[in-house]
Design an enzyme around this catalytic site. Sequence first.
Site, PDB file in Angstrom:
ATOM      1  N   GLU A  48      42.777  73.371  28.690  1.00 34.85           N
ATOM      2  CA  GLU A  48      42.376  72.639  29.886  1.00 34.85           C
ATOM      3  C   GLU A  48      41.669  71.339  29.527  1.00 34.85           C
ATOM      4  O   GLU A  48      40.939  71.274  28.546  1.00 34.85           O
ATOM      5  CB  GLU A  48      41.371  73.476  30.678  1.00 34.85           C
ATOM      6  N   CYS A  71      36.694  65.445  29.881  1.00 35.71           N
ATOM      7  CA  CYS A  71      36.183  66.581  29.102  1.00 35.71           C
ATOM      8  C   CYS A  71      37.353  67.192  28.347  1.00 35.71           C
ATOM      9  O   CYS A  71      38.296  67.704  28.954  1.00 35.71           O
ATOM     10  CB  CYS A  71      35.554  67.583  30.058  1.00 35.71           C
ATOM     11  N   CYS A  77      38.034  80.603  21.585  1.00 37.51           N
ATOM     12  CA  CYS A  77      36.810  80.307  20.834  1.00 37.51           C
ATOM     13  C   CYS A  77      36.405  81.553  20.061  1.00 37.51           C
ATOM     14  O   CYS A  77      36.564  82.660  20.562  1.00 37.51           O
ATOM     15  CB  CYS A  77      35.695  79.898  21.809  1.00 37.51           C
ATOM     16  N   CYS A 108      29.799  83.493  23.794  1.00 35.25           N
ATOM     17  CA  CYS A 108      28.644  83.325  24.658  1.00 35.25           C
ATOM     18  C   CYS A 108      28.916  84.116  25.939  1.00 35.25           C
ATOM     19  O   CYS A 108      30.008  84.036  26.492  1.00 35.25           O
ATOM     20  CB  CYS A 108      28.416  81.853  24.948  1.00 35.25           C
ATOM     21  N   CYS A 124      30.213  82.467  29.255  1.00 37.72           N
ATOM     22  CA  CYS A 124      31.309  81.501  29.147  1.00 37.72           C
ATOM     23  C   CYS A 124      32.650  82.191  29.250  1.00 37.72           C
ATOM     24  O   CYS A 124      32.925  83.156  28.535  1.00 37.72           O
ATOM     25  CB  CYS A 124      31.214  80.750  27.820  1.00 37.72           C
ATOM     26  N   GLU A 161      34.807  75.468  20.087  1.00 34.65           N
ATOM     27  CA  GLU A 161      33.617  74.931  19.429  1.00 34.65           C
ATOM     28  C   GLU A 161      34.076  73.799  18.496  1.00 34.65           C
ATOM     29  O   GLU A 161      34.686  74.058  17.452  1.00 34.65           O
ATOM     30  CB  GLU A 161      32.916  76.052  18.641  1.00 34.65           C
ATOM     31  N   LEU A 193      21.655  74.885  24.385  1.00 37.96           N
ATOM     32  CA  LEU A 193      20.476  75.664  24.008  1.00 37.96           C
ATOM     33  C   LEU A 193      20.388  76.950  24.841  1.00 37.96           C
ATOM     34  O   LEU A 193      20.408  78.048  24.295  1.00 37.96           O
ATOM     35  CB  LEU A 193      19.222  74.803  24.165  1.00 37.96           C
ATOM     36  N   HIS A 194      20.253  76.816  26.129  1.00 31.96           N
ATOM     37  CA  HIS A 194      20.337  77.915  27.103  1.00 31.96           C
ATOM     38  C   HIS A 194      19.233  78.965  27.049  1.00 31.96           C
ATOM     39  O   HIS A 194      19.178  79.837  27.907  1.00 31.96           O
ATOM     40  CB  HIS A 194      21.690  78.647  27.032  1.00 31.96           C
ATOM     41  N   ASN A 243      28.362  78.554  36.514  1.00 33.92           N
ATOM     42  CA  ASN A 243      29.601  78.560  37.281  1.00 33.92           C
ATOM     43  C   ASN A 243      30.219  79.952  37.144  1.00 33.92           C
ATOM     44  O   ASN A 243      30.735  80.298  36.090  1.00 33.92           O
ATOM     45  CB  ASN A 243      30.532  77.495  36.692  1.00 33.92           C
ATOM     46  N   CYS A 253      34.882  76.268  32.735  1.00 37.88           N
ATOM     47  CA  CYS A 253      35.708  76.140  31.543  1.00 37.88           C
ATOM     48  C   CYS A 253      36.513  77.409  31.277  1.00 37.88           C
ATOM     49  O   CYS A 253      35.979  78.498  31.243  1.00 37.88           O
ATOM     50  CB  CYS A 253      34.756  75.842  30.390  1.00 37.88           C
TER      51      CYS A 253
HETATM   52  N1  SAH Z   1      31.519  75.192  22.406  1.00 36.78           N
HETATM   53  C1  SAH Z   1      30.762  74.047  22.766  1.00 36.78           C
HETATM   54  C2  SAH Z   1      31.469  73.130  23.751  1.00 36.78           C
HETATM   55  C3  SAH Z   1      32.237  73.787  24.836  1.00 36.78           C
HETATM   56  S1  SAH Z   1      31.285  74.674  26.046  1.00 36.78           S
HETATM   57  C4  SAH Z   1      29.418  74.461  23.296  1.00 36.78           C
HETATM   58  O1  SAH Z   1      29.192  75.649  23.524  1.00 36.78           O
HETATM   59  O2  SAH Z   1      28.573  73.582  23.453  1.00 36.78           O
HETATM   60  C5  SAH Z   1      30.617  73.303  26.978  1.00 36.78           C
HETATM   61  C6  SAH Z   1      29.399  73.639  27.840  1.00 36.78           C
HETATM   62  O3  SAH Z   1      29.774  74.422  28.980  1.00 36.78           O
HETATM   63  C7  SAH Z   1      28.354  74.441  27.093  1.00 36.78           C
HETATM   64  O4  SAH Z   1      27.066  73.924  27.288  1.00 36.78           O
HETATM   65  C8  SAH Z   1      28.501  75.788  27.747  1.00 36.78           C
HETATM   66  O5  SAH Z   1      27.336  76.500  27.583  1.00 36.78           O
HETATM   67  C9  SAH Z   1      28.832  75.442  29.160  1.00 36.78           C
HETATM   68  N2  SAH Z   1      29.381  76.563  29.933  1.00 36.78           N
HETATM   69  C10 SAH Z   1      30.259  77.477  29.505  1.00 36.78           C
HETATM   70  N3  SAH Z   1      30.544  78.357  30.486  1.00 36.78           N
HETATM   71  C11 SAH Z   1      29.840  77.985  31.561  1.00 36.78           C
HETATM   72  C12 SAH Z   1      29.716  78.502  32.905  1.00 36.78           C
HETATM   73  N4  SAH Z   1      30.386  79.575  33.301  1.00 36.78           N
HETATM   74  N5  SAH Z   1      28.898  77.853  33.746  1.00 36.78           N
HETATM   75  C13 SAH Z   1      28.216  76.749  33.346  1.00 36.78           C
HETATM   76  N6  SAH Z   1      28.300  76.225  32.116  1.00 36.78           N
HETATM   77  C14 SAH Z   1      29.090  76.837  31.224  1.00 36.78           C
HETATM   78 FE1  SF4 Z   2      32.647  78.952  22.733  1.00 38.74          FE
HETATM   79 FE2  SF4 Z   2      31.072  77.013  23.799  1.00 38.74          FE
HETATM   80 FE3  SF4 Z   2      32.086  78.989  25.331  1.00 38.74          FE
HETATM   81 FE4  SF4 Z   2      30.171  79.552  23.572  1.00 38.74          FE
HETATM   82  S1  SF4 Z   2      29.984  78.196  25.378  1.00 38.74           S
HETATM   83  S2  SF4 Z   2      32.038  80.755  23.915  1.00 38.74           S
HETATM   84  S3  SF4 Z   2      30.709  78.186  21.898  1.00 38.74           S
HETATM   85  S4  SF4 Z   2      33.263  77.418  24.267  1.00 38.74           S
END
Ligand code: SAH
Ligand code: SF4
Length: 386
Positions: free
Chosen positions: A122, A135, A142, A146, A149, A200, A254-255, A330, A373
């Site tokens: 995407e 983006c 991946c 996380c 995600c 990533e 960071l989260h 999200n 995402c």
């Molecule tokens: N892997 C990298 C880049 C892709 S994720 C990373 O983790 O930084 C890009 C961003 O989208 C990250 O900050 C991730 O934490 C956030 N993200 C992923 N899933 C999400 C969701 N369901 N709601 C909000 N943000 C999300």
């Molecule tokens: Fe991978 Fe980034 Fe999603 Fe974590 S937030 S699973 S590193 S794409």
Amino acid sequence: MAPEALLNAEERERIRAKSALFDPPAARLADGRRELVGMRREEIAAEMLAIGEKPFRAKQLWHWIYHQGVTDFAAMNTIAKPLQAKLSEQFVIGRPGVTTEQTSSDGTRKWLFNFRDQQQVETVYIPDHDRGALCISTQVGCTLSCTFCHTGTQKLVRNLSVAEIVGQFMAARDSYGEWPTPKGEEGRRLSNIVVMGMGEPLYNYENIAAALTIIMDHEGIALSRRRITLSTSGVVPMMDLCGQELGVNLAVSLHATNDALRNEIVPLNRKYPIAELLAACRRYPGASNARRITFEYVMLRGVNDSIAEAHELVRLLADIPAKVNLIPFNPWPGSPYKTSTPEAVRAFAEVLNDAGYSSPIRRPRGRDILAACGQLKTATERAKRA
Ligand code: SAH
Ligand code: SF4
């Protein structure tokens, strides 16, 4: 070298070796023609030599491919017809295929692109008045998982190639008709890139580095490193290299403000805990008050959104040129979290603002086209199965 640097070099080798297991397929069609998109300038020059042409042809091709955006050799009017024909027998200038393209009522546009092996990723365009950020994705799936995600639920299939990464930008440009590359950087619809899509990026470093180098090249797309932001979940050993070699803006996912919670929601934290991650941020080349590191913080209701955590975040970031991006979670079907309440987000942001941090709350965009995402891909696959 400092012991730390040596350790990092060793780690980098290990990461590279692992990444090679997920190499993309060769950029060659079934009929043997090779993809020019994604080749470095020197590679194109070597190809020209190999077919008995002068290396300066590489400069011409570069202009046509990355400045003019043409995909057809016949449109290259600085190249004589016989050579156009010869080139088209040997090479292609490709784009990812478009499985779906959707535009949300708020202008967000989202593509599901497919590649020659039918893998899909995407890409999302987020407009903002007279500019906009694309983006882009770096991997199919991946390896990290996380918990909030959606991409994290899809196992890593493979890395994207240089052509596939640059190709997302070029195909989006096609969609907006933004060729030839506008002079200067003002007034471009695709004015910024955020490397925040699926995957990533620092686990596919070689390809993303080569792709961004092409995108930053002055004789082509010519987007400056200041308009590119790479987001990482915290692959510490690669962060220094990214700063030194590419000098792009850094965003760090960071989260959480303590290791116990971050271990759980960003499992990579078990390898590179918060203290190490923040140390890498402190030494990130080019970080300054004018170019701050963005800390992304997804707001999960009752999990990481308390006032105490906001204060702890301020304490952690104390000596780092930082801004914080609060992202309302999200939700996706089956996700274990809820979005923080607007009051909780506001209160959290207030603590940061009072401490002098700019902390924009990212507006949810394109909700109506599944902007979380990784969701579009799953929805399309589900529809195919049904
Ligand atoms: N892997 C990298 C880049 C892709 S994720 C990373 O983790 O930084 C890009 C961003 O989208 C990250 O900050 C991730 O934490 C956030 N993200 C992923 N899933 C999400 C969701 N369901 N709601 C909000 N943000 C999300
Ligand atoms: Fe991978 Fe980034 Fe999603 Fe974590 S937030 S699973 S590193 S794409």
